[in-house]
Write a protein that holds these residues in place. Structure first.
Motif, PDB file in Angstrom:
ATOM      1  N   GLU A 289      -5.403 -10.286   7.373  1.00 29.26           N
ATOM      2  CA  GLU A 289      -4.363 -10.884   8.324  1.00 29.26           C
ATOM      3  C   GLU A 289      -3.112 -10.278   7.494  1.00 29.26           C
ATOM      4  N   ARG A 290      -2.800 -10.403   6.115  1.00 30.31           N
ATOM      5  CA  ARG A 290      -1.931 -10.041   5.309  1.00 30.31           C
ATOM      6  C   ARG A 290      -1.648  -8.339   5.720  1.00 30.31           C
ATOM      7  N   ALA A 291      -2.703  -7.486   6.053  1.00 30.58           N
ATOM      8  CA  ALA A 291      -2.787  -6.213   6.375  1.00 30.58           C
ATOM      9  C   ALA A 291      -2.283  -5.835   7.551  1.00 30.58           C
ATOM     10  N   ARG A 292      -2.612  -6.778   8.451  1.00 32.12           N
ATOM     11  CA  ARG A 292      -2.163  -6.937   9.809  1.00 32.12           C
ATOM     12  C   ARG A 292      -0.670  -7.035   9.890  1.00 32.12           C
ATOM     13  N   GLY A 293      -0.092  -7.940   9.102  1.00 31.18           N
ATOM     14  CA  GLY A 293       1.216  -8.006   8.978  1.00 31.18           C
ATOM     15  C   GLY A 293       2.134  -6.836   8.515  1.00 31.18           C
ATOM     16  N   PHE A 294       1.362  -5.853   8.117  1.00 32.08           N
ATOM     17  CA  PHE A 294       2.428  -4.602   7.759  1.00 32.08           C
ATOM     18  C   PHE A 294       2.316  -3.686   8.962  1.00 32.08           C
ATOM     19  N   ARG A 295       1.792  -3.950   9.883  1.00 33.43           N
ATOM     20  CA  ARG A 295       1.462  -2.885  10.886  1.00 33.43           C
ATOM     21  C   ARG A 295       2.839  -2.590  11.759  1.00 33.43           C
ATOM     22  N   ASP A 296       3.380  -3.943  12.059  1.00 34.25           N
ATOM     23  CA  ASP A 296       4.669  -3.778  12.872  1.00 34.25           C
ATOM     24  C   ASP A 296       5.917  -2.978  12.136  1.00 34.25           C
ATOM     25  N   ARG A 297       5.765  -3.065  10.880  1.00 33.43           N
ATOM     26  CA  ARG A 297       6.733  -2.608   9.829  1.00 33.43           C
ATOM     27  C   ARG A 297       6.603  -1.263   9.870  1.00 33.43           C
ATOM     28  N   VAL A 298       5.257  -0.787   9.564  1.00 32.48           N
ATOM     29  CA  VAL A 298       4.800   0.406   9.532  1.00 32.48           C
ATOM     30  C   VAL A 298       5.233   1.572  10.702  1.00 32.48           C
ATOM     31  N   ARG A 299       5.002   0.784  11.896  1.00 33.68           N
ATOM     32  CA  ARG A 299       5.052   1.369  13.392  1.00 33.68           C
ATOM     33  C   ARG A 299       6.723   1.570  13.611  1.00 33.68           C
ATOM     34  N   ASP A 300       7.671   0.472  13.170  1.00 40.44           N
ATOM     35  CA  ASP A 300       9.005   0.387  13.015  1.00 40.44           C
ATOM     36  C   ASP A 300       9.557   1.573  12.285  1.00 40.44           C
ATOM     37  N   VAL A 301       9.154   2.060  11.089  1.00 41.14           N
ATOM     38  CA  VAL A 301       9.537   3.098  10.125  1.00 41.14           C
ATOM     39  C   VAL A 301       9.203   4.396  10.858  1.00 41.14           C
TER      40      VAL A 301
ATOM     41  N   GLU B  10       5.877   5.581   3.179  1.00 37.44           N
ATOM     42  CA  GLU B  10       5.879   5.270   1.553  1.00 37.44           C
ATOM     43  C   GLU B  10       7.328   5.011   1.149  1.00 37.44           C
ATOM     44  N   ALA B  11       8.155   5.634   1.564  1.00 36.94           N
ATOM     45  CA  ALA B  11       9.624   5.449   1.008  1.00 36.94           C
ATOM     46  C   ALA B  11      10.001   4.220   1.534  1.00 36.94           C
ATOM     47  N   ALA B  12       9.849   3.531   2.548  1.00 40.65           N
ATOM     48  CA  ALA B  12      10.440   2.662   2.973  1.00 40.65           C
ATOM     49  C   ALA B  12       9.392   1.244   3.004  1.00 40.65           C
ATOM     50  N   LEU B  13       8.204   1.564   2.840  1.00 43.34           N
ATOM     51  CA  LEU B  13       7.398   0.274   2.740  1.00 43.34           C
ATOM     52  C   LEU B  13       6.635   0.015   1.285  1.00 43.34           C
ATOM     53  N   VAL B  14       6.408   0.767   0.430  1.00 44.03           N
ATOM     54  CA  VAL B  14       5.661   0.779  -0.744  1.00 44.03           C
ATOM     55  C   VAL B  14       6.440  -0.229  -1.808  1.00 44.03           C
ATOM     56  N   ASP B  15       5.848  -1.336  -2.057  1.00 46.50           N
ATOM     57  CA  ASP B  15       6.494  -2.192  -2.974  1.00 46.50           C
ATOM     58  C   ASP B  15       5.198  -3.056  -3.729  1.00 46.50           C
ATOM     59  N   PRO B  16       5.716  -3.856  -4.440  1.00 41.98           N
ATOM     60  CA  PRO B  16       4.272  -4.708  -5.137  1.00 41.98           C
ATOM     61  C   PRO B  16       3.766  -5.587  -4.072  1.00 41.98           C
ATOM     62  N   GLU B  17       4.229  -5.997  -3.200  1.00 39.12           N
ATOM     63  CA  GLU B  17       3.339  -6.684  -2.177  1.00 39.12           C
ATOM     64  C   GLU B  17       2.434  -5.697  -1.478  1.00 39.12           C
ATOM     65  N   PHE B  18       3.036  -4.563  -0.950  1.00 40.92           N
ATOM     66  CA  PHE B  18       2.115  -3.704  -0.356  1.00 40.92           C
ATOM     67  C   PHE B  18       0.736  -3.092  -1.229  1.00 40.92           C
ATOM     68  N   VAL B  19       1.356  -2.720  -2.366  1.00 44.82           N
ATOM     69  CA  VAL B  19       0.134  -2.206  -3.315  1.00 44.82           C
ATOM     70  C   VAL B  19      -0.742  -3.602  -3.447  1.00 44.82           C
ATOM     71  N   TYR B  20      -0.312  -4.637  -3.633  1.00 45.82           N
ATOM     72  CA  TYR B  20      -1.342  -5.734  -4.018  1.00 45.82           C
ATOM     73  C   TYR B  20      -2.463  -5.933  -2.941  1.00 45.82           C
ATOM     74  N   TRP B  21      -1.810  -6.062  -1.646  1.00 44.69           N
ATOM     75  CA  TRP B  21      -2.669  -6.397  -0.468  1.00 44.69           C
ATOM     76  C   TRP B  21      -3.658  -5.039   0.065  1.00 44.69           C
ATOM     77  N   GLY B  22      -2.837  -3.730  -0.138  1.00 46.78           N
ATOM     78  CA  GLY B  22      -3.442  -2.604   0.419  1.00 46.78           C
ATOM     79  C   GLY B  22      -4.838  -2.435  -0.651  1.00 46.78           C
ATOM     80  N   THR B  23      -4.424  -2.606  -2.039  1.00 46.96           N
ATOM     81  CA  THR B  23      -5.567  -2.575  -3.048  1.00 46.96           C
ATOM     82  C   THR B  23      -6.748  -3.482  -2.836  1.00 46.96           C
TER      83      THR B  23
END
Length: 478
Positions: free
Chosen positions: A449-461, A120-133
């Motif tokens: 597709e947008r959700a899949r785009g967050f996967r590598d970022r989450v794994r890296d964190v 959450e600390a590294a990734l949660v931002d407006p884009e994350f919340v929009y596409w996740g919601t």
């Protein structure tokens, strides 16, 4: 930030929605005809071969099989289907769908400190919340949920997502006692909160409310201010309460009172207050909640998966007259948002823990998922049943498969046999948003597709945090 593609213009309003292939209504009327209509009124009315007449955003009439049908009204054929009120999910964190499956099968605090908080600390931002919601809204709509209550960050981006999807949602300011991704302090969040509540006060599907995370993360004074703002606007107020065995001791140390007693002391136990989880309740707590009029969101699947050591006292709460609804919690701790699964689990859990097969009968559980949830959110004058005058939040569930044949009792099927994948058509506020299992309002493929785009970022964190052994960021647990 790029927004989702524009909704299909042909379905922006019921007046332009397809009532059949190539057929569009012209006057905002639609007749849902030929199904088994499960009304969920006080009498438990079920109309075999009945019909629901929709006019604009509301239910205008219910018709028995023998009643004459109005002429000139487009018909949505419900033959072989159950016609039910839209399901109400009373607790969740929609944007956390992007953390689904990130960390499973571990103790609660390990899950939070070592995985969820750093992500959450590294990734949660407006884009994350929009596409996740948006992703969660699609999942819920396609599985029959038409209303959900949300508690997360970046309220305006969540609002855009639910409006784009066409789902009814209760969301708004989320106050927590330390720096969050969107606001650095409770005071900063509350300064902005009144504007959000005012902006959406009269929105047809977004119900603005407030939320305080909990008494173990947020001071009683800040919880009081958050609840007071909701009271001033006549809005729902959400808070995690009595979820963990240690919560009473923590609240007592901070406030000199138990969790429920402290909430009662600030006037927060009122109709429209949603107590999420409410597992560790005493008899005195149940009496206080009943006296104040607050409601409970029961989240059995999340609680079971996280190894909570007891079941919420749902049978006792219902006996005391407390409104009880069902919630999925976030997809990071469930891991799906299917309320049909939640109904099945709730019914069986309480039969097991009470050693009583008559505990929580199927009809009671289905009522919890519909009228019960609407009462918890204090929206029962608008949603929760298919009664004339209420908003046209309607779900059609196709029973024409082997696992739902034959049908003897609608409530048995709805609670013990049906799944969200059986949902065929969904209306919210009179607007067809799902047809033949397909979402009509937004581009589902793009959202995935947008959700899949967050996967590598989450794994890296997560990998970086694991390598560094970083401490908890102090973000809120779900």
């Amino acid at each position: 930030m790029e927004r989702a593609r524009a909704p299909l213009l042909a379905c922006v309003l019921l007046a332009a929605c397809s009532a059949g292939p190539g057929e569009a209504t012209r006057d905002g009327r639609l007749l849902i005809d030929g199904g088994t209509v499960v009304v969920m009124d006080e009498a438990g009315t079920v109309l075999e071969g009945g019909a629901v007449l929709v006019e604009g955003d509301a239910i205008a009439r219910l018709l028995d099989e023998a009643d004459p049908r109005p002429s000139g009204v487009p018909v949505l054929d419900a033959t072989g289907q159950l016609v039910i009120p839209g399901l109400v999910n009373t607790h969740g964190h929609a944007a956390m769908s992007l953390f689904r499956g990130l960390a499973d099968d571990m103790p609660l605090m390990t899950w939070l400190d070592d995985h969820i908080f750093p992500a959450e600390a590294a990734l949660v931002d407006p884009e994350f919340v929009y596409w996740g919601t948006l992703l969660s809204s699609i999942e819920m709509l396609k599985s029959g949920t038409t209303t959900f209550a949300d508690m997360y960050y970046f309220r305006d981006d969540a609002a855009r997502a639910v409006i784009d999807a066409g789902i009814r949602a209760v969301l708004g300011p989320h106050v927590i006692g330390f720096p969050a991704p969107d606001f650095g302090s409770p005071e900063a969040s509350l300064r902005d909160a009144a504007q959000f509540l005012e902006r959406y006060r009269d929105h047809p599907t977004l119900v603005p409310g407030t939320a305080a995370h909990s008494l173990y993360t947020t001071s009683l004074d800040d919880v009081r201010e958050t609840a007071r703002l909701a009271i001033d606007f006549g809005a729902p107020f959400q808070i995690h309460a009595a979820e963990d065995a240690s919560e009473f001791a923590t609240a007592n140390e901070l406030t000199g009172m138990g969790v429920v007693e402290a909430l009662a002391s600030i006037g927060a136990l009122r109709p429209g207050t949603v107590l999420a989880h409410a597992i560790y309740l005493s008899e005195e707590d149940i009496a206080r909640i009943a006296a104040g009029g607050a409601g409970i969101s029961h989240n059995p699947e999340s609680n079971l998966k996280l190894g909570i050591q007891r079941a919420a006292p749902v049978v006792e709460a219902l006996a005391a007259g407390i409104p009880v609804g069902l919630g999925t919690d976030g997809a990071a701790s469930n891991n799906d948002l299917d309320l049909f699964d939640e109904m099945d689990t709730a019914a069986k859990l309480h039969k097991f823990t009470n050693a009583d097969p008559t505990a929580l009968p199927a009809e009671t559980v289905f009522r919890m998922a519909t009228m019960g949830g609407s009462r918890v959110l204090n929206l029962h004058d608008r949603i929760g049943s298919l009664e004339p005058g209420k908003r046209a939040d309607i779900v059609l569930l196709d029973t024409r498969r082997a696992g739902l044949t034959p049908l003897y009792n609608v409530y048995s099927h709805l609670v013990y046999a049906a799944r969200g994948s059986d949902v065929s058509t969904v209306l919210v506020n009179g607007r067809i948003v799902v047809r033949d299992g397909r979402i009509l309002t937004v581009d589902e493929a793009e959202a995935m597709e947008r959700a899949r785009g967050f996967r590598d970022r989450v794994r890296d964190v997560v990998a970086r945090v694991a390598a560094q052994g970083a401490p908890s960021t102090g973000h809120s647990p779900p």
